[in-house]
Every structure is written in structure tokens, then in C-alpha cells.
Design a protein around this motif. Structure first.
Motif, short mmCIF file in Angstrom:
data_model
loop_
_atom_site.label_atom_id
_atom_site.label_comp_id
_atom_site.label_asym_id
_atom_site.label_seq_id
_atom_site.Cartn_x
_atom_site.Cartn_y
_atom_site.Cartn_z
N GLU A 15 -57.87 -55.42 -24.06
CA GLU A 15 -57.92 -56.44 -25.12
C GLU A 15 -59.31 -56.50 -25.73
OE1 GLU A 15 -56.88 -59.97 -22.96
OE2 GLU A 15 -54.72 -59.64 -23.19
N ASP A 158 -62.48 -55.93 -36.97
CA ASP A 158 -61.27 -56.25 -36.21
C ASP A 158 -61.46 -56.05 -34.71
OD1 ASP A 158 -59.87 -56.89 -38.48
OD2 ASP A 158 -58.75 -55.00 -38.60
N CYS A 163 -50.70 -53.48 -26.01
CA CYS A 163 -49.81 -54.22 -25.11
C CYS A 163 -48.64 -53.35 -24.62
CB CYS A 163 -49.23 -55.44 -25.82
SG CYS A 163 -50.47 -56.45 -26.67
N LYS A 175 -47.23 -51.71 -28.20
CA LYS A 175 -47.48 -52.64 -29.29
C LYS A 175 -48.97 -52.89 -29.42
CE LYS A 175 -44.29 -55.58 -30.06
NZ LYS A 175 -43.33 -56.71 -29.97
N GLU A 177 -51.86 -55.55 -31.14
CA GLU A 177 -52.18 -56.81 -31.83
C GLU A 177 -53.60 -56.69 -32.38
OE1 GLU A 177 -51.68 -59.83 -28.90
OE2 GLU A 177 -49.49 -59.58 -28.80
N THR A 179 -56.66 -58.55 -34.50
CA THR A 179 -57.18 -59.85 -34.94
C THR A 179 -58.37 -59.63 -35.86
OG1 THR A 179 -56.50 -60.83 -32.83
CG2 THR A 179 -58.07 -62.07 -34.17
N SER A 185 -54.16 -62.40 -37.92
CA SER A 185 -53.82 -61.23 -37.12
C SER A 185 -52.52 -60.59 -37.60
CB SER A 185 -53.69 -61.64 -35.65
OG SER A 185 -52.62 -62.56 -35.48
N PHE A 186 -52.28 -59.40 -37.10
CA PHE A 186 -50.99 -58.75 -37.33
C PHE A 186 -50.65 -57.92 -36.10
CE2 PHE A 186 -53.91 -55.44 -38.79
CZ PHE A 186 -53.30 -54.25 -38.41
N THR A 187 -49.38 -57.63 -35.95
CA THR A 187 -48.87 -56.85 -34.82
C THR A 187 -48.11 -55.66 -35.36
OG1 THR A 187 -48.65 -58.85 -33.48
CG2 THR A 187 -47.44 -56.92 -32.74
N THR A 188 -48.30 -54.51 -34.71
CA THR A 188 -47.59 -53.31 -35.15
C THR A 188 -47.19 -52.48 -33.94
OG1 THR A 188 -47.67 -51.44 -36.71
CG2 THR A 188 -49.65 -51.88 -35.43
N GLU A 189 -46.13 -51.71 -34.09
CA GLU A 189 -45.63 -50.87 -33.01
C GLU A 189 -46.33 -49.52 -33.02
OE1 GLU A 189 -41.27 -49.71 -32.72
OE2 GLU A 189 -41.28 -51.58 -31.56
#
Length: 214
Positions: A15, A158, A163, A175, A177, A179, A185-189
Motif C-alpha cells: 500500500e 499518486d 490488492c 485490483k 486502488e 489515490t 481515488s479510482f480503482t482498476t483491475e
């Protein structure tokens, strides 16, 4: 220089990772670890690592070979110096790249140097196949955007979290994340091509570590 075994995976999802470089356009193994006079240092990984990304284009500024240390705030710093500073602070980092990342000669040092200087993941639109395999062998995460447009969403300051490593398995996406400095923030695969054995390479810290343990 004798090679010191790379550290195994910590067992937890990484993280708060800074982006060392968002490389724009073509980023070959010669952009990542140039040849020429540098080849005389092939037997000394730490000294050779001073050439890390000196040919790569910074997508945020258009400069070549230099970027921003987002911990100290310094700009136009050599990427190897930024990486060394992060490593000294115990801070792992990621690379964001474009299409066919790592094309060109199958230069093992282009995978060893990021690993040596504290990198944990190379996340790109697509890989050149041999370089992708070299990264896996060195215990790096070689990952691709499920949605390539996610590349455009990254900002210079950023922080990234990867994850799902506790359930890392062939064919199962991870995944990410991301920030931004303003708190949004955004999440992407993230897709990958790891086999079960290659996942063990990552967990052990490298293919050599796994072989030595066997």
C-alpha cells in the motif's frame, strides 16, 4: 559484486506506493537499462543500476531520465537517485508504462535493476513477452491494465495499493486502488499471465530463491 538474494514477499498487500515513473510511449530495455559504456558494469548490479530509466520519457513533463521525488518534493532528479532514496526509507514503488513495454534485446538487467532498487510492480498497457518473463523471474509483479485507459488517469503524486495478493492465482485478476494528492481515488483491475510456479517465484522473492530453497 556478489548478488544478495532478493527479499521474499511480505505476505500482505503493498500500500501507499509512489509511482517512480509513468513512462510515455516506447520504453525498450535500452530505455530502461542502456548498453554502451554501461556494459562494463554488468558484474556490479548496484553501480549498473545508476542507469535506471535514463532513456525513458517522463509522461508528466516530457523530460528524459528524470522525475519527481514525491517524498522530498525535488524535481528533475535521476530515477535511480529517486529509487535509492525511496529504498533507504523502506518505501517500495511501482512503474506505470505504455504499450509493448520492455521490447528490444532480452536484457536481464532491465528487470534486475528495478527489483534491486526497491520496485515491486511494473504496470503497463502491454508487455514484450521476454521482458515480462524476466520480471517474473526476479520476483517483480508484471501486471497489465484490464482497461488500458487507466494509464491516462495517473497523476505525478499518486499513491498506489495492489490488492488481492493473498488470493494470487492463475487467471484471477488483481485490483489496484490509486489515490490522488487531493484525496480522490479510482480503482482498476489488473490482469496477469502468472502460472502457479511463477506465483511461487514472486512469493519466494525470485526464481533463484525458490530453486535455492528446493
Amino acid at each position: 559484486q556478489l548478488l544478495t538474494p532478493f527479499e521474499p514477499w511480505s505476505g500482505s498487500d503493498p500500500e501507499d506506493l509512489p509511482v517512480l515513473i509513468k513512462a510515455e510511449g516506447k520504453c525498450t530495455t535500452d530505455h530502461i537499462s542502456p548498453a554502451g559504456p554501461w556494459l562494463r558494469l554488468r558484474g556490479h548490479l548496484d553501480n549498473l543500476s545508476d542507469n535506471l530509466f535514463i532513456g525513458a520519457i517522463n509522461a508528466f513533463t516530457g523530460e528524459t531520465g528524470v522525475g519527481k521525488n514525491i517524498v522530498s518534493g525535488e524535481t528533475s532528479v535521476r530515477y535511480s537517485d529517486i529509487a535509492r532514496d525511496y529504498k533507504k526509507r523502506g518505501q517500495q514503488w511501482v512503474v506505470i508504462g505504455d504499450e509493448n513495454y520492455g521490447e528490444g534485446s532480452s536484457r536481464e538487467h532491465a528487470a534486475m535493476e528495478p527489483r534491486h532498487l526497491g520496485g515491486i510492480a511494473i504496470i503497463v498497457k502491454s508487455f514484450a513477452r521476454i521482458h515480462e518473463t524476466n520480471l517474473k523471474k526476479q520476483g517483480m509483479l508484471a501486471l497489465t491494465f484490464a482497461n488500458p485507459s487507466a494509464y491516462d488517469e495517473f497523476h505525478e503524486d499518486d499513491r498506489v495499493a495492489i490488492c488481492g495478493l493473498g488470493d494470487f492465482a492463475p487467471g484471477k485478476p488483481l485490483k489496484m486502488e490509486v489515490t490522488h494528492a487531493d484525496g480522490s481515488s479510482f480503482t482498476t483491475e489488473l490482469n496477469h499471465t502468472y502460472s502457479a510456479v511463477q506465483i511461487e517465484w514472486f512469493k519466494a522473492g525470485s526464481a533463484l530463491n525458490l530453486i535455492a530453497a528446493g
